[in-house]
Scaffold this active site. Structure first.
Site, PDB file in Angstrom:
ATOM      1  N   ASP A 137     -10.381  -5.236  -0.836  1.00 45.42           N
ATOM      2  CA  ASP A 137      -9.358  -4.624   0.008  1.00 45.42           C
ATOM      3  C   ASP A 137     -10.015  -3.768   1.080  1.00 45.42           C
ATOM      4  OD1 ASP A 137      -7.086  -3.543   1.070  1.00 45.42           O
ATOM      5  OD2 ASP A 137      -6.513  -2.411  -0.712  1.00 45.42           O
ATOM      6  N   ASP A 181       0.828  -1.203   0.000  1.00 37.51           N
ATOM      7  CA  ASP A 181       0.000   0.000   0.000  1.00 37.51           C
ATOM      8  C   ASP A 181       0.863   1.253   0.000  1.00 37.51           C
ATOM      9  OD1 ASP A 181      -2.757  -1.010   0.171  1.00 37.51           O
ATOM     10  OD2 ASP A 181      -2.052  -1.918   2.041  1.00 37.51           O
TER      11      ASP A 181
HETATM   12  C1  DX5 Z   1      -6.067   0.741   2.990  1.00 35.66           C
HETATM   13  C2  DX5 Z   1      -5.251  -0.252   2.245  1.00 35.66           C
HETATM   14  C3  DX5 Z   1      -5.520  -1.639   2.635  1.00 35.66           C
HETATM   15  C4  DX5 Z   1      -5.284  -1.943   4.086  1.00 35.66           C
HETATM   16  C5  DX5 Z   1      -5.889  -3.274   4.391  1.00 35.66           C
HETATM   17  O1  DX5 Z   1      -5.808   2.004   2.512  1.00 35.66           O
HETATM   18  O2  DX5 Z   1      -5.467  -0.168   0.854  1.00 35.66           O
HETATM   19  O3  DX5 Z   1      -4.784  -2.538   1.810  1.00 35.66           O
HETATM   20  O4  DX5 Z   1      -3.931  -1.973   4.429  1.00 35.66           O
HETATM   21  O5  DX5 Z   1      -5.797  -3.490   5.757  1.00 35.66           O
HETATM   22  P1  DX5 Z   1      -6.974  -4.189   6.546  1.00 35.66           P
HETATM   23  O6  DX5 Z   1      -7.124  -5.559   5.934  1.00 35.66           O
HETATM   24  O7  DX5 Z   1      -6.470  -4.221   7.950  1.00 35.66           O
HETATM   25  O8  DX5 Z   1      -8.210  -3.374   6.360  1.00 35.66           O
HETATM   26 ZN    ZN Z   2      -4.525  -1.793  -0.409  1.00 37.29          ZN
END
Ligand code: DX5
Ligand code: ZN
Length: 236
Positions: free
Chosen positions: A187, A44
Site C-alpha cells: 500500500d 482508507d
Molecule cells: C495512505 C493510504 C493508501 C493510499 C494509496 O495513507 O493507506 O491506501 O490511499 O494511494 P496511492 O496508491 O496513491 O499511494
Molecule cells: Zn491504505
C-alpha cells in the site's frame, strides 16, 4: 512438483484505493473499480491523529455497502481502533486491518474472536519504518492480510519508498515458508512501473490510489496493473 508449487501461488489481487478519487463522488470510484474487475475496494479510514489527514468513517463505508458487493478492505489508520471496530463490522467491512503500532497485543485474541465471530477477516498493517513485531509474526497465519505500507500513512499520490523492499521480501518469504494463506498487501505509490518489483519481492495484493484513479483511463489502469504483475510472475 513445479506444477504443484505453481497452483499454490497466491493470486494477484488489485484493490483500488478510493481515497484518490473525488471524495464527493465515492460511489463513482466504486463503480469504476467494479467495471475494471477489481478484486476489492480499499477503504482508507484516517482520523487526523494516527496520520495527518481526515478521510471518512463507518457511515461512508455503510453507504458504499449499499452500492457494491465487492470485498471491502478497510484500512484503519486510527489511534483507537478498538473504540470503533463494532461500527465498521456493522457498516459491512469485510476485512478490518489494524495498525501494529497502535494495537495492544494483549487485546489481540479478543479482537480476533470478535471479528471472526462476525464472519469477517482481520489484517495487520505496518508503517514503512515498522518491523513485524514478534507477537504479530506469531499470529500471522490467522490473519487474512498483512499490509506493508510503502508510504507514510495519510495521503494518496506519494512515491513508493523502495527502502521497504527488504522488509517486504522478509515477510513474503515468511508467509510462503509457513504456507500461510495470508495475503501480502502493498500500500503506497503502487504504479505500473513498480508492480513487477513488488510482486518479485512477495507482494500479492496491489493497493493503488493514484495508480488507478489519477490515470486517464482508470478502468484500463486496473487491468494494466494486473497484466504487469502477471508478467513479472512469468519472469518477463
Ligand atoms: C495512505 C493510504 C493508501 C493510499 C494509496 O495513507 O493507506 O491506501 O490511499 O494511494 P496511492 O496508491 O496513491 O499511494
Ligand atoms: Zn491504505
Amino acid at each position: 512438483m513445479s506444477e504443484l508449487v505453481k497452483t499454490l501461488v497466491k493470486p494477484i489481487l488489485v484493490a483500488p484505493s478510493i481515497l484518490a478519487w473525488n471524495l464527493g463522488m465515492l460511489g463513482d470510484a466504486v463503480e469504476i473499480a467494479t467495471r475494471g474487475r477489481a478484486d476489492m475496494i480499499h477503504l482508507d479510514v484516517i482520523d487526523g491523529h494516527f496520520a495527518p489527514n481526515i478521510t471518512f468513517g463507518a457511515g461512508t463505508v455503510k453507504a458504499l455497502r449499499k452500492v457494491s458487493t465487492l470485498t471491502f478492505d478497510t484500512h484503519l489508520m486510527i489511534s483507537e481502533p478498538l473504540r470503533y471496530v463494532d461500527r465498521f463490522i456493522e457498516a459491512g467491512s469485510d476485512v478490518l486491518t489494524f495498525h501494529a503500532e497502535v494495537l495492544d497485543p494483549k487485546k489481540f485474541d479478543e479482537l480476533y474472536a470478535k471479528i471472526k465471530g462476525a464472519g469477517r477477516q482481520m489484517g495487520l498493517a505496518l508503517k514503512p519504518q515498522t518491523e513485524l513485531p514478534k507477537w504479530a509474526a506469531d499470529r500471522l497465519g490467522s490473519l487474512s492480510t498483512i499490509i506493508v505500507m510503502t508510504v507514510n500513512p495519510g495521503f494518496s499520490g506519494q512515491t513508493m519508498d523502495m527502502s521497504v523492499m527488504p522488509k517486504l521480501e522478509r515477510i513474503g518469504r515468511l508467509v510462503e515458508d509457513k504456507g500461510y494463506v495470508t495475503n501480502v498487501e502493498i500500500d503506497g505509490g503502487v504504479e505500473p512501473e513498480n508492480v513487477g518489483e513488488v510482486v518479485r519481492r512477495g507482494g500479492n495484493v496491489l493497493v493503488a490510489g493514484a495508480g488507478v484513479y489519477a490515470k486517464r483511463d482508470p478502468v484500463a489502469a486496473i487491468g494494466e496493473l494486473r497484466a504487469r504483475a502477471a508478467a513479472a510472475r512469468a519472469g518477463a
